[in-house]
Design a protein around this motif. Structure first.
Motif, mmCIF file in Angstrom:
data_model
loop_
_atom_site.group_PDB
_atom_site.id
_atom_site.type_symbol
_atom_site.label_atom_id
_atom_site.label_comp_id
_atom_site.label_asym_id
_atom_site.label_seq_id
_atom_site.Cartn_x
_atom_site.Cartn_y
_atom_site.Cartn_z
ATOM 1 N N PHE A 194 -1.646 -31.142 -54.951
ATOM 2 C CA PHE A 194 -2.131 -32.267 -54.116
ATOM 3 C C PHE A 194 -2.745 -32.074 -53.097
ATOM 4 O O PHE A 194 -3.900 -32.997 -52.702
ATOM 5 C CB PHE A 194 -0.925 -33.348 -53.971
ATOM 6 N N SER A 195 -2.345 -31.206 -52.031
ATOM 7 C CA SER A 195 -3.347 -31.098 -50.991
ATOM 8 C C SER A 195 -4.861 -30.438 -51.253
ATOM 9 O O SER A 195 -5.609 -30.670 -50.178
ATOM 10 C CB SER A 195 -2.469 -29.991 -49.999
ATOM 11 N N GLU A 196 -4.942 -29.906 -52.081
ATOM 12 C CA GLU A 196 -6.189 -29.263 -52.547
ATOM 13 C C GLU A 196 -7.143 -30.185 -53.236
ATOM 14 O O GLU A 196 -8.394 -30.259 -53.396
ATOM 15 C CB GLU A 196 -6.141 -28.069 -53.387
ATOM 16 N N ASP A 241 -19.160 -44.846 -52.121
ATOM 17 C CA ASP A 241 -20.243 -44.117 -52.746
ATOM 18 C C ASP A 241 -20.716 -42.635 -51.942
ATOM 19 O O ASP A 241 -21.061 -42.047 -52.651
ATOM 20 C CB ASP A 241 -21.596 -45.143 -52.206
ATOM 21 N N ALA A 242 -20.463 -42.726 -50.589
ATOM 22 C CA ALA A 242 -20.526 -41.371 -50.135
ATOM 23 C C ALA A 242 -19.717 -40.411 -50.564
ATOM 24 O O ALA A 242 -19.978 -39.214 -50.898
ATOM 25 C CB ALA A 242 -20.209 -41.555 -48.474
ATOM 26 N N LEU A 243 -18.594 -40.826 -51.095
ATOM 27 C CA LEU A 243 -17.722 -39.605 -51.641
ATOM 28 C C LEU A 243 -18.236 -39.269 -52.979
ATOM 29 O O LEU A 243 -18.066 -38.032 -53.275
ATOM 30 C CB LEU A 243 -16.200 -40.419 -51.877
ATOM 31 N N LEU A 244 -18.678 -40.116 -53.803
ATOM 32 C CA LEU A 244 -19.560 -39.608 -55.183
ATOM 33 C C LEU A 244 -20.799 -38.974 -54.847
ATOM 34 O O LEU A 244 -21.045 -38.133 -55.811
ATOM 35 C CB LEU A 244 -19.775 -41.205 -55.698
ATOM 36 N N LYS A 245 -21.385 -39.023 -53.765
ATOM 37 C CA LYS A 245 -22.492 -38.343 -53.309
ATOM 38 C C LYS A 245 -22.104 -36.891 -53.198
ATOM 39 O O LYS A 245 -22.812 -35.959 -53.217
ATOM 40 C CB LYS A 245 -23.302 -39.054 -52.328
ATOM 41 N N LYS A 246 -20.854 -36.909 -52.411
ATOM 42 C CA LYS A 246 -20.639 -35.445 -51.499
ATOM 43 C C LYS A 246 -19.799 -34.587 -52.565
ATOM 44 O O LYS A 246 -20.168 -33.567 -52.540
ATOM 45 C CB LYS A 246 -19.381 -36.028 -50.551
ATOM 46 N N TYR A 247 -19.146 -35.084 -53.582
ATOM 47 C CA TYR A 247 -18.744 -34.268 -54.619
ATOM 48 C C TYR A 247 -19.110 -34.581 -56.048
ATOM 49 O O TYR A 247 -19.341 -35.658 -56.399
ATOM 50 C CB TYR A 247 -17.006 -34.599 -54.703
ATOM 51 N N ASP A 248 -19.221 -33.689 -56.925
ATOM 52 C CA ASP A 248 -19.806 -33.838 -58.195
ATOM 53 C C ASP A 248 -18.828 -33.601 -59.205
ATOM 54 O O ASP A 248 -19.121 -33.442 -60.291
ATOM 55 C CB ASP A 248 -20.887 -32.740 -58.483
ATOM 56 N N PHE A 249 -17.530 -34.171 -58.885
ATOM 57 C CA PHE A 249 -16.601 -34.328 -59.869
ATOM 58 C C PHE A 249 -16.705 -35.423 -61.150
ATOM 59 O O PHE A 249 -17.229 -36.315 -60.599
ATOM 60 C CB PHE A 249 -15.233 -34.378 -59.388
ATOM 61 N N ASN A 250 -16.202 -35.140 -62.198
ATOM 62 C CA ASN A 250 -16.180 -36.046 -63.212
ATOM 63 C C ASN A 250 -15.380 -37.482 -62.819
ATOM 64 O O ASN A 250 -15.661 -38.445 -63.263
ATOM 65 C CB ASN A 250 -15.627 -35.435 -64.581
ATOM 66 N N GLY A 251 -14.384 -37.256 -62.114
ATOM 67 C CA GLY A 251 -13.489 -38.390 -61.827
ATOM 68 C C GLY A 251 -12.549 -37.850 -60.538
ATOM 69 O O GLY A 251 -12.347 -36.771 -60.155
ATOM 70 N N PHE A 252 -11.793 -38.841 -60.129
ATOM 71 C CA PHE A 252 -10.772 -38.684 -59.080
ATOM 72 C C PHE A 252 -9.656 -39.374 -59.320
ATOM 73 O O PHE A 252 -9.691 -40.528 -59.810
ATOM 74 C CB PHE A 252 -11.563 -39.259 -57.849
ATOM 75 N N PRO A 253 -8.402 -38.810 -58.926
ATOM 76 C CA PRO A 253 -6.963 -39.394 -58.644
ATOM 77 C C PRO A 253 -7.166 -40.578 -57.622
ATOM 78 O O PRO A 253 -7.537 -40.314 -56.687
ATOM 79 C CB PRO A 253 -6.309 -38.140 -58.754
ATOM 80 N N VAL A 254 -6.676 -41.702 -58.061
ATOM 81 C CA VAL A 254 -6.401 -42.737 -57.252
ATOM 82 C C VAL A 254 -5.003 -42.611 -56.827
ATOM 83 O O VAL A 254 -4.243 -42.816 -57.774
ATOM 84 C CB VAL A 254 -7.004 -43.982 -57.886
ATOM 85 N N GLY A 286 6.402 -40.402 -60.427
ATOM 86 C CA GLY A 286 5.419 -41.294 -59.999
ATOM 87 C C GLY A 286 4.230 -40.751 -59.007
ATOM 88 O O GLY A 286 3.374 -41.329 -58.537
ATOM 89 N N ASN A 287 4.674 -39.837 -58.414
ATOM 90 C CA ASN A 287 3.960 -39.401 -57.181
ATOM 91 C C ASN A 287 3.008 -38.079 -58.007
ATOM 92 O O ASN A 287 3.443 -37.225 -58.448
ATOM 93 C CB ASN A 287 4.792 -38.495 -56.378
ATOM 94 N N LEU A 288 1.810 -37.970 -57.419
ATOM 95 C CA LEU A 288 0.942 -36.888 -57.850
ATOM 96 C C LEU A 288 1.171 -35.603 -57.356
ATOM 97 O O LEU A 288 1.423 -35.573 -55.920
ATOM 98 C CB LEU A 288 -0.446 -37.352 -57.368
ATOM 99 N N THR A 289 1.516 -34.577 -57.956
ATOM 100 C CA THR A 289 1.893 -33.411 -57.558
ATOM 101 C C THR A 289 0.575 -32.377 -57.441
ATOM 102 O O THR A 289 0.661 -31.324 -56.744
ATOM 103 C CB THR A 289 3.089 -32.862 -58.012
ATOM 104 N N GLY A 290 -0.348 -32.457 -58.627
ATOM 105 C CA GLY A 290 -1.389 -31.685 -58.859
ATOM 106 C C GLY A 290 -2.068 -32.016 -59.964
ATOM 107 O O GLY A 290 -1.838 -33.087 -60.553
ATOM 108 N N MET A 291 -3.276 -31.213 -60.266
ATOM 109 C CA MET A 291 -4.105 -31.547 -61.277
ATOM 110 C C MET A 291 -4.767 -30.109 -61.933
ATOM 111 O O MET A 291 -4.903 -29.346 -61.015
ATOM 112 C CB MET A 291 -5.324 -32.310 -60.820
#
Length: 198
Positions: free
Chosen positions: A51-53, A68-81, A165-170
């Protein structure tokens, strides 16, 4: 044609994997070979990013400009919310961009949740349409073999690891490709960019 076949046979004789899987590994293409993977007791925690990474979107904390700035900074396909560490969902880049393009109000915060809200309706913009309907969630203590098989057979792009229910990683497809091609020597040799002398 004789030269091509001779080089293929020599490549097959030298390496058990053959010339094509080695070339794919050298070029770092995101291809998962269909062979059966067996772990040695490792779990999903050994292949996931913790999660910390991760780069995450905090629900009801960002304004559209920051998103929008986050989308411009990172080129990932998606993001955990997330809300704290609690997983709200997974938002894809294309769907977030679609909502941002239609937006005219930038003074309210982005809300991805469908049920639980912290902010009143007047202070939030609904981004819940950008969440994926079905994202695979596993516990981090599942066998690594199961994680690899799911990526191979279901052609997944990412798997989220949760606990209560808590995100631990991906883990992403690139993480699994890296795991499966780590035994090739000089895997990243062709992928490295030459340094600019200036």
């Amino acid at each position: 044609m004789i030269c091509v076949m001779t080089s293929k046979w020599v490549g097959d004789a030298i390496s058990k994997d053959g010339i094509y899987p080695v070339w794919i590994a050298l070029r770092q293409y995101p291809w998962l070979s269909p062979f059966t993977y067996h772990d040695k007791g490792e779990t999903g925690a050994d292949v996931m990013k913790s999660f910390s990474e991760l780069v995450v979107i905090n629900d009801e904390e960002l304004f559209p400009g920051a998103l929008d700035a986050l989308l411009k900074k990172y080129d990932f396909n998606g993001f955990p919310v997330v809300r704290g560490t609690h997983l709200v969902g997974f938002a894809t880049r294309e769907k977030i961009k679609a909502v941002l393009d239609e937006l005219s109000d930038n003074a309210r915060k982005c809300s991805f949740s469908r049920r639980e809200f912290v902010l009143p309706e007047a202070d939030r913009i609904d981004f819940s349409a950008s969440l994926e309907e079905s994202i695979l969630q596993l516990r981090k203590d599942v066998p690594q073999e199961l994680v690899v098989n799911m990526f191979q057979k279901l052609n997944l792009r990412q798997v989220l690891f949760t606990q209560s229910g808590n995100l631990t990683g991906m883990a992403t497809k690139a993480d699994i490709v890296s795991l499966l091609t780590s035994h090739f020597q000089h895997t990243g040799a062709l992928a490295q960019q030459p340094q600019d002398p200036s």
